[in-house]
Design a protein around this motif. Structure first.
Motif, mmCIF file in Angstrom:
data_model
loop_
_atom_site.group_PDB
_atom_site.id
_atom_site.type_symbol
_atom_site.label_atom_id
_atom_site.label_comp_id
_atom_site.label_asym_id
_atom_site.label_seq_id
_atom_site.Cartn_x
_atom_site.Cartn_y
_atom_site.Cartn_z
ATOM 1 N N ASP A 119 0.825 -1.206 0.000
ATOM 2 C CA ASP A 119 0.000 0.000 0.000
ATOM 3 C C ASP A 119 0.863 1.262 0.000
ATOM 4 O O ASP A 119 0.492 2.275 -0.595
ATOM 5 C CB ASP A 119 -0.921 -0.014 1.220
ATOM 6 C CG ASP A 119 -1.928 1.122 1.207
ATOM 7 O OD1 ASP A 119 -2.703 1.211 0.241
ATOM 8 O OD2 ASP A 119 -1.920 1.928 2.157
ATOM 9 N N GLU A 229 -5.139 -3.642 -8.338
ATOM 10 C CA GLU A 229 -6.090 -4.714 -8.046
ATOM 11 C C GLU A 229 -6.070 -5.079 -6.566
ATOM 12 O O GLU A 229 -7.117 -5.311 -5.958
ATOM 13 C CB GLU A 229 -5.759 -5.932 -8.908
ATOM 14 C CG GLU A 229 -5.960 -5.678 -10.400
ATOM 15 C CD GLU A 229 -5.435 -6.806 -11.265
ATOM 16 O OE1 GLU A 229 -4.958 -7.822 -10.690
ATOM 17 O OE2 GLU A 229 -5.487 -6.687 -12.507
ATOM 18 N N ASP A 230 -4.875 -5.110 -5.983
ATOM 19 C CA ASP A 230 -4.758 -5.448 -4.558
ATOM 20 C C ASP A 230 -5.433 -4.395 -3.684
ATOM 21 O O ASP A 230 -6.007 -4.727 -2.641
ATOM 22 C CB ASP A 230 -3.277 -5.564 -4.172
ATOM 23 C CG ASP A 230 -3.082 -5.843 -2.706
ATOM 24 O OD1 ASP A 230 -3.317 -6.985 -2.275
ATOM 25 O OD2 ASP A 230 -2.698 -4.899 -1.962
ATOM 26 N N THR A 232 -8.108 -2.911 -4.023
ATOM 27 C CA THR A 232 -9.569 -3.094 -3.932
ATOM 28 C C THR A 232 -9.951 -4.527 -3.563
ATOM 29 O O THR A 232 -11.122 -4.888 -3.611
ATOM 30 C CB THR A 232 -10.227 -2.727 -5.270
ATOM 31 O OG1 THR A 232 -9.698 -3.552 -6.312
ATOM 32 C CG2 THR A 232 -9.982 -1.260 -5.607
ATOM 33 N N THR A 233 -8.972 -5.344 -3.215
ATOM 34 C CA THR A 233 -9.239 -6.740 -2.851
ATOM 35 C C THR A 233 -9.633 -6.839 -1.386
ATOM 36 O O THR A 233 -8.850 -6.488 -0.496
ATOM 37 C CB THR A 233 -8.000 -7.611 -3.110
ATOM 38 O OG1 THR A 233 -7.669 -7.566 -4.499
ATOM 39 C CG2 THR A 233 -8.264 -9.055 -2.695
ATOM 40 N N GLU A 234 -10.830 -7.291 -1.122
ATOM 41 C CA GLU A 234 -11.326 -7.413 0.248
ATOM 42 C C GLU A 234 -10.513 -8.466 0.997
ATOM 43 O O GLU A 234 -10.243 -9.552 0.487
ATOM 44 C CB GLU A 234 -12.799 -7.802 0.241
ATOM 45 C CG GLU A 234 -13.439 -7.809 1.616
ATOM 46 C CD GLU A 234 -14.928 -8.086 1.570
ATOM 47 O OE1 GLU A 234 -15.532 -8.253 2.641
ATOM 48 O OE2 GLU A 234 -15.481 -8.134 0.450
ATOM 49 N N GLY A 235 -10.095 -8.127 2.197
ATOM 50 C CA GLY A 235 -9.344 -9.052 3.036
ATOM 51 C C GLY A 235 -7.850 -9.017 2.824
ATOM 52 O O GLY A 235 -7.110 -9.690 3.558
ATOM 53 N N SER A 236 -7.364 -8.256 1.838
ATOM 54 C CA SER A 236 -5.923 -8.175 1.622
ATOM 55 C C SER A 236 -5.262 -7.376 2.736
ATOM 56 O O SER A 236 -5.829 -6.399 3.246
ATOM 57 C CB SER A 236 -5.627 -7.509 0.272
ATOM 58 O OG SER A 236 -4.226 -7.303 0.111
ATOM 59 N N SER A 237 -4.049 -7.801 3.098
ATOM 60 C CA SER A 237 -3.276 -7.027 4.082
ATOM 61 C C SER A 237 -2.387 -6.006 3.389
ATOM 62 O O SER A 237 -1.645 -5.279 4.053
ATOM 63 C CB SER A 237 -2.425 -7.962 4.942
ATOM 64 O OG SER A 237 -1.545 -8.729 4.133
ATOM 65 N N HIS A 238 -2.441 -5.960 2.048
ATOM 66 C CA HIS A 238 -1.703 -4.976 1.239
ATOM 67 C C HIS A 238 -0.206 -5.008 1.555
ATOM 68 O O HIS A 238 0.434 -3.976 1.724
ATOM 69 C CB HIS A 238 -2.277 -3.575 1.459
ATOM 70 C CG HIS A 238 -3.770 -3.524 1.321
ATOM 71 N ND1 HIS A 238 -4.425 -3.796 0.145
ATOM 72 C CD2 HIS A 238 -4.745 -3.275 2.242
ATOM 73 C CE1 HIS A 238 -5.735 -3.697 0.315
ATOM 74 N NE2 HIS A 238 -5.956 -3.384 1.580
ATOM 75 N N ASP A 243 0.742 -10.820 0.190
ATOM 76 C CA ASP A 243 -0.243 -10.678 -0.880
ATOM 77 C C ASP A 243 0.352 -10.606 -2.281
ATOM 78 O O ASP A 243 -0.120 -11.293 -3.193
ATOM 79 C CB ASP A 243 -1.094 -9.421 -0.618
ATOM 80 C CG ASP A 243 -1.724 -9.439 0.766
ATOM 81 O OD1 ASP A 243 -2.600 -10.274 0.993
ATOM 82 O OD2 ASP A 243 -1.314 -8.620 1.614
#
Length: 420
Positions: A119, A229-230, A232-238, A243
């Motif tokens: 992130d 894409e990451d 907006t991925t639900e549950g990702s720890s970024h 990931d």
């Protein structure tokens, strides 16, 4: 390290130009406890007026990289001031860009703090685009090592991979604290697991594993799409380890660069993220058998540390000292064994330190004994499982407030008897 001037004619950098370096410097370093209450881990003082971040900054300069984005967040003031004073002249006035997360004013309200390492890069995508990056070199600001990144960059380009990790062989027990890599004979990563309880070991070697050093060289166009894409991925720890890397491995787009194998010799790299690692690594430089070269920041405008002791000598592996302010007639000799005084820490007469880590700015009271009675130390200080005792000003203040004046020093003869 030898002096190096960035040169666009460098055969490695001339092919596609130099990557943009992204220096991840936002972490607190929670395993350093009280040491990072007021500043981030990369800005902690290290050997002889340096800071931990200086090692990566020196590597950047020596590798001919002149565009650096520093992604800071937690308590960034000391870090930013040091970078500006010690490194802006070597990077160039426009080469270093400071970008803060939630704790700073550099990001807008629409851009909250960094949620993870991936992130942190994503939230600086616009700045990376503006620099015209074709590749990004992602670095941690809190590791101690000496590396020329150009062989890594060359290996990445030769492999046609989308992302290449720098890695080092480590003991399998130590590997539990890192991302662990399994790779084919051609260097393609076939498996990656972050901080496993049971690390996969090397083929034919059950005692060692291949650990990620947290250094990545990536094709920016590819990485930008993955990060978008990451985000907006639900549950990702970024996070790169949790990931981004598993996704790249699954797609067959990740390669590994074994630094030690490429260098053809043992190499030194250490994450000083624990009190034990910080003290032990510091001592490796202070004992005269430095594991790698010390970085050379511009220290001309950096205030020197206060004098820590006056006359000192070594006997039988111990360091003996006589503080400058020892009173006439006072038995001033003391002892330090496997101990570190951080920037501005000062000794008083009669102190005895064993496996102690004395925080910046601390003035030890006369006769203080640390490291000989773990149970007593735990009453006042922080003692690790590895045997390091951290002493801070706040700890000493609590001790002084609760302990009778007559017991604040030591109850045994001073070490002067052993050297008389």
């Amino acid at each position: 390290m030898a002096d190096h001037v960035s040169d666009v004619t460098d055969p490695v950098l001339a092919t596609k130009g130099a990557p943009v370096a992204i220096l991840l410097a936002g972490g607190r370093g929670s395993r350093l406890y009280e040491l990072t209450d007021r500043t981030c881990k990369p800005a902690l003082p290290f050997v002889r007026r340096r800071r931990i971040v200086d090692f990566t900054m020196e590597n950047i300069v020596q590798s001919g990289l002149s565009r650096v984005i520093v992604a800071s967040q937690y308590r960034p003031e000391t870090l930013e001031a040091h970078l500006d004073t010690a490194w802006s002249g070597r990077i160039g006035a426009s080469g270093m860009i400071l970008r803060r997360g939630a704790d700073g004013a550099d990001l807008t309200a629409a851009q909250p703090g960094y949620l993870g390492t991936a992130d942190a890069v994503w939230k600086n995508a616009a700045q990376i685009d503006a620099l015209g990056a074709r590749e990004v070199l992602i670095l941690s600001a809190d590791h101690v090592y000496e590396m020329d990144y150009r062989p890594l960059i060359a290996a990445h380009r030769a492999s046609d991979a989308r992302i290449t990790l720098a890695a080092k062989v480590v003991d399998r027990y130590e590997a539990r604290g890192f991302g662990v890599i399994t790779a084919s004979g051609t260097g393609m990563v076939t498996d990656f697991v972050e901080k496993p309880d049971i690390p996969p070991t090397l083929p034919g070697d059950t005692e060692h594993a291949l650990a990620s050093m947290g250094i990545y060289i990536c094709d920016w166009h590819w990485l930008r799409q993955i990060l978008a894409e990451d985000a907006t991925t639900e549950g990702s720890s970024h996070d790169f380890g949790h990931d981004i890397m598993p996704r790249a491995v699954l797609a067959g787009e990740a390669h590994v660069w074994n630094w030690e194998a490429a260098a053809g010799r043992p190499v030194f790299w250490r994450d000083v993220g624990t009190l034990d690692a910080l003290r032990e690594t510091w001592l490796q430089f202070e004992t005269g058998d430095a594991p790698c070269a010390l970085p050379a920041p511009d220290l001309g405008d950096v205030a020197p540390a206060l004098s820590r002791f006056g006359m000192s000598t070594s006997i039988g592996g111990l360091r003996l000292f006589a503080p400058l302010r020892s009173r006439i007639g006072h038995p001033g000799w003391g002892m330090m064994e496997a101990s570190v005084l951080m920037e501005g820490a000062r000794l008083s007469p009669g102190c005895r330190l064993t496996r102690a880590l004395i925080a910046p700015g601390v003035t030890l009271p006369e006769g203080l004994v640390v490291g000989e009675d773990p149970a007593e130390d735990r009453r006042w200080f922080r003692v690790t499982a590895g045997g390091t005792t951290l002493v801070t000003t706040q700890m000493l203040s609590r001790r002084a407030a609760r302990m009778p004046r007559s017991h604040r020093g030591i109850g045994r003869p001073l070490f002067q008897q052993a050297v008389s």
